[in-house]
Design a protein around this motif. Structure first.
Motif, PDB file in Angstrom:
ATOM      1  N   GLY A  48       0.827  -1.209   0.000  1.00 46.04           N
ATOM      2  CA  GLY A  48       0.000   0.000   0.000  1.00 46.04           C
ATOM      3  C   GLY A  48       0.858   1.255   0.000  1.00 46.04           C
ATOM      4  O   GLY A  48       2.090   1.181  -0.036  1.00 46.04           O
ATOM      5  N   GLY A  49       0.200   2.400   0.026  1.00 44.57           N
ATOM      6  CA  GLY A  49       0.948   3.665  -0.003  1.00 44.57           C
ATOM      7  C   GLY A  49       0.384   4.722   0.932  1.00 44.57           C
ATOM      8  O   GLY A  49       0.813   5.878   0.920  1.00 44.57           O
ATOM      9  N   GLY A  50      -0.575   4.304   1.746  1.00 40.43           N
ATOM     10  CA  GLY A  50      -1.320   5.252   2.577  1.00 40.43           C
ATOM     11  C   GLY A  50      -0.492   6.021   3.592  1.00 40.43           C
ATOM     12  O   GLY A  50      -0.932   7.056   4.090  1.00 40.43           O
ATOM     13  N   ASN A  51       0.713   5.539   3.905  1.00 39.81           N
ATOM     14  CA  ASN A  51       1.584   6.286   4.814  1.00 39.81           C
ATOM     15  C   ASN A  51       2.072   7.577   4.177  1.00 39.81           C
ATOM     16  O   ASN A  51       2.373   8.548   4.865  1.00 39.81           O
ATOM     17  CB  ASN A  51       2.790   5.435   5.248  1.00 39.81           C
ATOM     18  N   PHE A  52       2.152   7.568   2.824  1.00 44.28           N
ATOM     19  CA  PHE A  52       2.591   8.770   2.115  1.00 44.28           C
ATOM     20  C   PHE A  52       1.394   9.564   1.574  1.00 44.28           C
ATOM     21  O   PHE A  52       1.313  10.777   1.740  1.00 44.28           O
ATOM     22  CB  PHE A  52       3.498   8.405   0.929  1.00 44.28           C
ATOM     23  N   PHE A  53       0.490   8.872   0.901  1.00 49.92           N
ATOM     24  CA  PHE A  53      -0.565   9.610   0.181  1.00 49.92           C
ATOM     25  C   PHE A  53      -1.733   8.699  -0.161  1.00 49.92           C
ATOM     26  O   PHE A  53      -1.539   7.589  -0.671  1.00 49.92           O
ATOM     27  CB  PHE A  53       0.025  10.154  -1.131  1.00 49.92           C
ATOM     28  N   ARG A  54      -2.925   9.167   0.151  1.00 52.45           N
ATOM     29  CA  ARG A  54      -4.137   8.504  -0.335  1.00 52.45           C
ATOM     30  C   ARG A  54      -4.887   9.514  -1.197  1.00 52.45           C
ATOM     31  O   ARG A  54      -5.195  10.626  -0.743  1.00 52.45           O
ATOM     32  CB  ARG A  54      -5.021   8.036   0.823  1.00 52.45           C
ATOM     33  N   ALA A  69      -4.571  12.736  -8.206  1.00 55.24           N
ATOM     34  CA  ALA A  69      -4.332  12.411  -6.793  1.00 55.24           C
ATOM     35  C   ALA A  69      -4.113  10.909  -6.625  1.00 55.24           C
ATOM     36  O   ALA A  69      -3.225  10.466  -5.882  1.00 55.24           O
ATOM     37  CB  ALA A  69      -5.515  12.881  -5.955  1.00 55.24           C
ATOM     38  N   HIS A  70      -4.910  10.104  -7.334  1.00 51.28           N
ATOM     39  CA  HIS A  70      -4.755   8.652  -7.201  1.00 51.28           C
ATOM     40  C   HIS A  70      -3.424   8.170  -7.785  1.00 51.28           C
ATOM     41  O   HIS A  70      -2.821   7.226  -7.258  1.00 51.28           O
ATOM     42  CB  HIS A  70      -5.931   7.934  -7.868  1.00 51.28           C
ATOM     43  N   TYR A  71      -2.956   8.848  -8.850  1.00 55.49           N
ATOM     44  CA  TYR A  71      -1.638   8.456  -9.378  1.00 55.49           C
ATOM     45  C   TYR A  71      -0.552   8.730  -8.342  1.00 55.49           C
ATOM     46  O   TYR A  71       0.400   7.951  -8.203  1.00 55.49           O
ATOM     47  CB  TYR A  71      -1.325   9.165 -10.706  1.00 55.49           C
ATOM     48  N   PRO A 134      -6.440   4.699 -11.547  1.00 51.62           N
ATOM     49  CA  PRO A 134      -6.953   5.520 -10.452  1.00 51.62           C
ATOM     50  C   PRO A 134      -8.322   5.039  -9.993  1.00 51.62           C
ATOM     51  O   PRO A 134      -8.997   4.299 -10.708  1.00 51.62           O
ATOM     52  CB  PRO A 134      -7.041   6.918 -11.088  1.00 51.62           C
ATOM     53  N   PHE A 135      -8.702   5.464  -8.812  1.00 46.47           N
ATOM     54  CA  PHE A 135     -10.013   5.173  -8.202  1.00 46.47           C
ATOM     55  C   PHE A 135     -10.123   3.761  -7.623  1.00 46.47           C
ATOM     56  O   PHE A 135     -11.207   3.337  -7.253  1.00 46.47           O
ATOM     57  CB  PHE A 135     -11.173   5.423  -9.194  1.00 46.47           C
ATOM     58  N   PHE A 136      -9.007   3.041  -7.567  1.00 45.54           N
ATOM     59  CA  PHE A 136      -9.028   1.739  -6.900  1.00 45.54           C
ATOM     60  C   PHE A 136      -8.172   1.829  -5.642  1.00 45.54           C
ATOM     61  O   PHE A 136      -7.564   2.857  -5.364  1.00 45.54           O
ATOM     62  CB  PHE A 136      -8.488   0.642  -7.826  1.00 45.54           C
ATOM     63  N   SER A 137      -8.124   0.737  -4.895  1.00 44.23           N
ATOM     64  CA  SER A 137      -7.256   0.716  -3.708  1.00 44.23           C
ATOM     65  C   SER A 137      -6.325  -0.489  -3.832  1.00 44.23           C
ATOM     66  O   SER A 137      -6.533  -1.374  -4.680  1.00 44.23           O
ATOM     67  CB  SER A 137      -8.087   0.602  -2.434  1.00 44.23           C
ATOM     68  N   THR A 138      -5.342  -0.520  -2.974  1.00 51.09           N
ATOM     69  CA  THR A 138      -4.417  -1.660  -3.030  1.00 51.09           C
ATOM     70  C   THR A 138      -5.081  -2.927  -2.472  1.00 51.09           C
ATOM     71  O   THR A 138      -4.562  -4.017  -2.666  1.00 51.09           O
ATOM     72  CB  THR A 138      -3.097  -1.354  -2.294  1.00 51.09           C
TER      73      THR A 138
END
Ligand code: UDP
Length: 147
Positions: A48-54, A69-71, A134-138
């Motif tokens: 995932g990447g949520g520690n940096f950016f969601r 934003a999603h990119y 974009p628009f999906f999650s990990t």
């Protein structure tokens, strides 16, 4: 060696300590466990990447176009992937870093033959870049890569 394939999903929060600062201790602990289990199982790891950016949180705060934003969120997963790969390398844990976005300087393009080869060589397969869309999650990506 048994051929069980296990897919793990690691949220970006695994890279943070209690003070919400970047920290490698949890990743190192996971790496140590993978090292023990690697001889009896084959592992894929979705990062995932949520520690940096969601995209849907920080992107909104910054007033960004949602897809942009999603990119940024997907790029955040690549940064985490580089950190994980570096930690794995330092612990002599063999792995290959794949990315759903073209980023050849740091990661291989997702390719089923290359994934199969890496698993055959008993390397941990690290998936970054989310689904590449974009628009999906990990979490969605975890399901996709598990399949
Ligand atoms: N993201 C995306 N498409 C994907 C995967 C992720 O657009 O296929 C973006 C999305 O903005 C997400 C961010 O990347 O918020 C980071 O991923 P996620 O929130 O799933 O990370 P985690 O919560 O696992 O740390």
């Amino acid at each position: 060696m048994n051929d069980t394939r296990i897919l793990l999903k690691l949220t970006g929060e695994a890279f943070l300590n209690k003070e919400n600062k970047l920290d490698n201790s949890l990743i190192k602990a996971i790496a140590a466990q993978l090292k023990e289990l690697q001889h009896s199982n084959k592992f894929g790891l979705v990062v995932g990447g949520g520690n940096f950016f969601r995209g849907s949180i920080q992107g909104k705060k910054l007033g960004l176009i949602p897809s942009n934003a999603h990119y940024i969120g997907m790029l955040a997963t690549i940064m985490n992937g580089i950190i994980i790969k570096n930690i794995f390398d330092s612990m002599q844990l063999n792995s290959v870093l794949f990315c759903a976005l073209n980023c050849p300087e740091v990661a291989d393009q997702i390719n089923q033959d290359k994934i199969d080869q890496a698993l055959q060589e008993n390397k941990i397969v690290i998936f970054t870049g989310g689904t590449g869309n974009p628009f999906f999650s990990t979490d969605t990506n975890a399901l996709l890569r598990a399949l």
